[in-house]
Each structure stands twice: as structure tokens, then as C-alpha cells.
Write an enzyme that holds these catalytic residues in place. Structure first.
Site, PDB file in Angstrom:
ATOM      1  N   ASP A 101       0.858  -1.183   0.000  1.00 31.38           N
ATOM      2  CA  ASP A 101       0.000   0.000   0.000  1.00 31.38           C
ATOM      3  C   ASP A 101       0.904   1.245   0.000  1.00 31.38           C
ATOM      4  O   ASP A 101       1.808   1.356  -0.824  1.00 31.38           O
ATOM      5  CB  ASP A 101      -0.947  -0.067   1.209  1.00 31.38           C
ATOM      6  CG  ASP A 101      -1.973   1.056   1.250  1.00 31.38           C
ATOM      7  OD1 ASP A 101      -2.937   1.014   0.479  1.00 31.38           O
ATOM      8  OD2 ASP A 101      -1.787   1.984   2.055  1.00 31.38           O
ATOM      9  N   TYR A 208      -2.048  11.514   2.557  1.00 26.95           N
ATOM     10  CA  TYR A 208      -2.880  11.729   1.370  1.00 26.95           C
ATOM     11  C   TYR A 208      -2.910  13.204   0.981  1.00 26.95           C
ATOM     12  O   TYR A 208      -2.868  13.523  -0.220  1.00 26.95           O
ATOM     13  CB  TYR A 208      -4.301  11.224   1.647  1.00 26.95           C
ATOM     14  CG  TYR A 208      -4.400   9.730   1.695  1.00 26.95           C
ATOM     15  CD1 TYR A 208      -4.549   8.985   0.530  1.00 26.95           C
ATOM     16  CD2 TYR A 208      -4.341   9.051   2.908  1.00 26.95           C
ATOM     17  CE1 TYR A 208      -4.634   7.609   0.566  1.00 26.95           C
ATOM     18  CE2 TYR A 208      -4.430   7.667   2.956  1.00 26.95           C
ATOM     19  CZ  TYR A 208      -4.573   6.949   1.783  1.00 26.95           C
ATOM     20  OH  TYR A 208      -4.649   5.577   1.826  1.00 26.95           O
ATOM     21  N   HIS A 264      -6.637  -6.649  -1.329  1.00 29.50           N
ATOM     22  CA  HIS A 264      -5.581  -5.675  -1.043  1.00 29.50           C
ATOM     23  C   HIS A 264      -4.700  -6.121   0.116  1.00 29.50           C
ATOM     24  O   HIS A 264      -3.545  -5.712   0.214  1.00 29.50           O
ATOM     25  CB  HIS A 264      -6.255  -4.335  -0.695  1.00 29.50           C
ATOM     26  CG  HIS A 264      -5.308  -3.204  -0.496  1.00 29.50           C
ATOM     27  ND1 HIS A 264      -4.614  -2.616  -1.533  1.00 29.50           N
ATOM     28  CD2 HIS A 264      -4.925  -2.527   0.631  1.00 29.50           C
ATOM     29  CE1 HIS A 264      -3.863  -1.635  -1.075  1.00 29.50           C
ATOM     30  NE2 HIS A 264      -4.029  -1.563   0.247  1.00 29.50           N
TER      31      HIS A 264
END
Length: 287
Positions: A101, A208, A264
Site C-alpha cells: 500500500d 494523502y 488488497h
């Protein structure tokens, strides 16, 4: 036996989980969002038993590591610099990187920005950062899957939303997108304990915010020269499989292992298979 230590990097304190023989080849495991070093709990001991010296840091902003306040302190260039400096603190010239990730994005970019520091690169369900930016522009399906990246740009609201009802959103973002049974109650409590730490949630979301507000510096050659292994769970709800081919444009010496039933969270769902692939790849010597 896992030893918990710290490393000082340019005034920043990182918490580390370490294991394995002191003189073994160095492997650095980089977790993603919203995890911590504990996200590698199924990999640390097998890698150590295979003869590797394993470092699994809490990356900046997470769990026990320091949490700078500014968004720009979480830009990708800085995160990659952390990894290069961490390798140096252990008296090594280079290491083998494994990332999942967001940790995969950091691993990719470390291999671009600090080529001499990366011997081999293994990435789990994360595209090359430039491939991700390209797909977000041209691929509407991926943009829809990445809606949360835009939501996280808002001030304070994402933190409130994620924290409400004892982190119900955080738990669902992990458990609800993983294979049933991959995360039990005790494991999720370890995650929530990390999320509750002062400034942790804000810092995690700053990753982010920084990704859109402070893109990485331009480089002459964004391709990775290190041998690369890309492990990809094909049932990933966040990242489409088309990102594999987009990433291979930046990895001329790469191989891909597709796990058809994994999501994921493949290192939690199929740890034995992931560990076998990682150990085999990381143990190889450059021809």
C-alpha cells in the site's frame, strides 16, 4: 524474538521492530495505511528465520513514531529519504525493500530517488507513484475507487468521520475489504490502539494530503533499476489490476505474481504463499 528499538533521523524518532541475525542481509518492511509495523506480523519471523535482518518501522506519523505537524512533512520525497537514512543508521550501504500500500509507494520512490540504497524491491498491491498519477487522470474507474483520496483533502472532517463510533469506519475499511477471517478482534484492537495515539490519525491522513499538494520532485529517470517483484491480489477493491501494466513501464527488471483470490490485504490472507515468494526473491543474488 522481536526487539523494539528506535532510530533518530534528522531530528525525527522512528519506532522499529527488529528481528533476525545481526549480520544477515537487511530487509526493510514498509507498512501502508492504516497499519503499523504489526501489519507485517506474519512476515517478520519467517524472514528472520530465513537469515535476514528485518526492520519493520512505524513510518512517520504512525503509532509510536514521531508525528510532524505540517502536511509537507509527509511528501513522498521526505518519506523516501527516511528509508535511505534508516538504512544508514544500521551501518548498511543498502537493503532489500518490501512495501505494501503506501509503504509500497515509498519503496518504489526510494528505489528511484536513492538507487544505490536498494538492492532488491518487492511491492505488494501498490503501483509505481507515477503510474498511479497517470491512471487517476485517464482512468475513471480508478478515480472512482480512489474517491477517499479527494475526501481526505478536506480539513478536520476526515479525522472526525474516521474516529466516530470507536473507529468504525477504520475497522470497516480494513475488515470489509479483506477476506473473511483475515483480521480478528484482537488484531483490530491493536490497530485502534495505534489510531488513538495523539495526532496519529491526522498525521496518517496527511500522507494523502501531501500526495496531491506536494507531488514528488521531477527526476531524470523515474524507472527502477533494482530487480523488482510485484505481488498483486486481484480482488483489491482500491486498486485496479490495470495498474500492474502501468507500473511495469517503470520497472524493466520486474516479475509479477498475481494472487487470484487475494484482496488488497494479501500478506494477511495468504501469508505462507507471500512469505515463500518474498524469501525466494529476496535471497536471489544479482546476476
Amino acid at each position: 524474538m522481536i526487539e523494539h528499538t528506535t532510530a533518530e533521523i534528522d531530528g525525527l524518532r522512528l519506532h522499529l521492530a527488529e528481528a533476525g541475525p545481526a549480520e544477515g542481509p537487511l530487509v526493510v518492511l514498509l507498512h501502508g495505511f492504516p497499519e503499523l509495523w504489526y501489519g507485517w506480523r506474519h512476515q517478520i519471523q519467517p524472514l528472520a528465520e530465513a537469515g535476514f535482518r528485518v526492520l519493520a518501522p512505524d513510518q512517520r506519523g504512525y503509532n509510536e513514531s514521531d508525528k510532524p505537524r505540517r502536511v509537507r512533512d509527509y511528501r513522498l520525497d521526505r518519506l523516501a529519504d527516511d528509508v535511505a537514512a534508516l538504512i544508514e543508521t544500521r551501518g548498511r550501504a543498502s537493503a532489500r525493500l518490501v512495501g505494501h500500500d503506501w509503504g509500497g509507494a515509498v519503496a518504489w520512490w526510494t528505489a528511484v530517488r536513492h538507487r544505490d540504497r536498494v538492492e532488491r524491491l518487492a511491492v505488494l498491491n501498490c503501483p509505481h507513484p507515477l503510474a498511479m498519477r497517470r491512471e487517476l487522470v485517464r482512468n475513471r474507474a480508478q478515480l472512482r475507487k480512489s474517491w477517499y483520496m479527494l475526501f481526505f483533502q478536506l480539513p478536520w472532517l476526515p479525522e472526525w468521520w474516521y474516529r466516530r463510533r470507536d473507529f468504525d469506519v477504520g475497522v470497516r475499511s480494513v475488515r470489509g475489504t479483506a477476506r473473511r477471517g483475515a483480521f480478528d478482534d484482537e488484531e483490530m484492537e491493536r490497530y485502534k490502539e495505534a489510531w488513538r495515539k495523539p495526532r496519529a490519525l491526522r498525521s496518517m491522513i496527511h500522507w494523502y494530503r501531501a500526495s496531491l499538494r506536494h507531488p514528488p520532485a521531477r527526476v531524470r529517470d523515474p524507472a527502477v533499476s533494482a530487480p523488482t517483484l510485484l505481488l498483486w491480489g486481484l480482488k483489491d477493491r482500491f486498486l485496479g489490476p490495470e495498474l500492474i501494466d502501468s507500473s511495469l513501464r517503470y520497472a524493466p527488471d520486474a516479475r509479477v505474481e498475481r494472487l487470484p483470490e487475494a484482496t488488497h490485504w494479501l500478506q494477511h490472507e495468504e501469508p505462507e504463499r507471500v512469505n515463500e515468494k518474498l524469501i525466494g526473491f529476496l535471497a536471489e543474488q544479482r546476476a
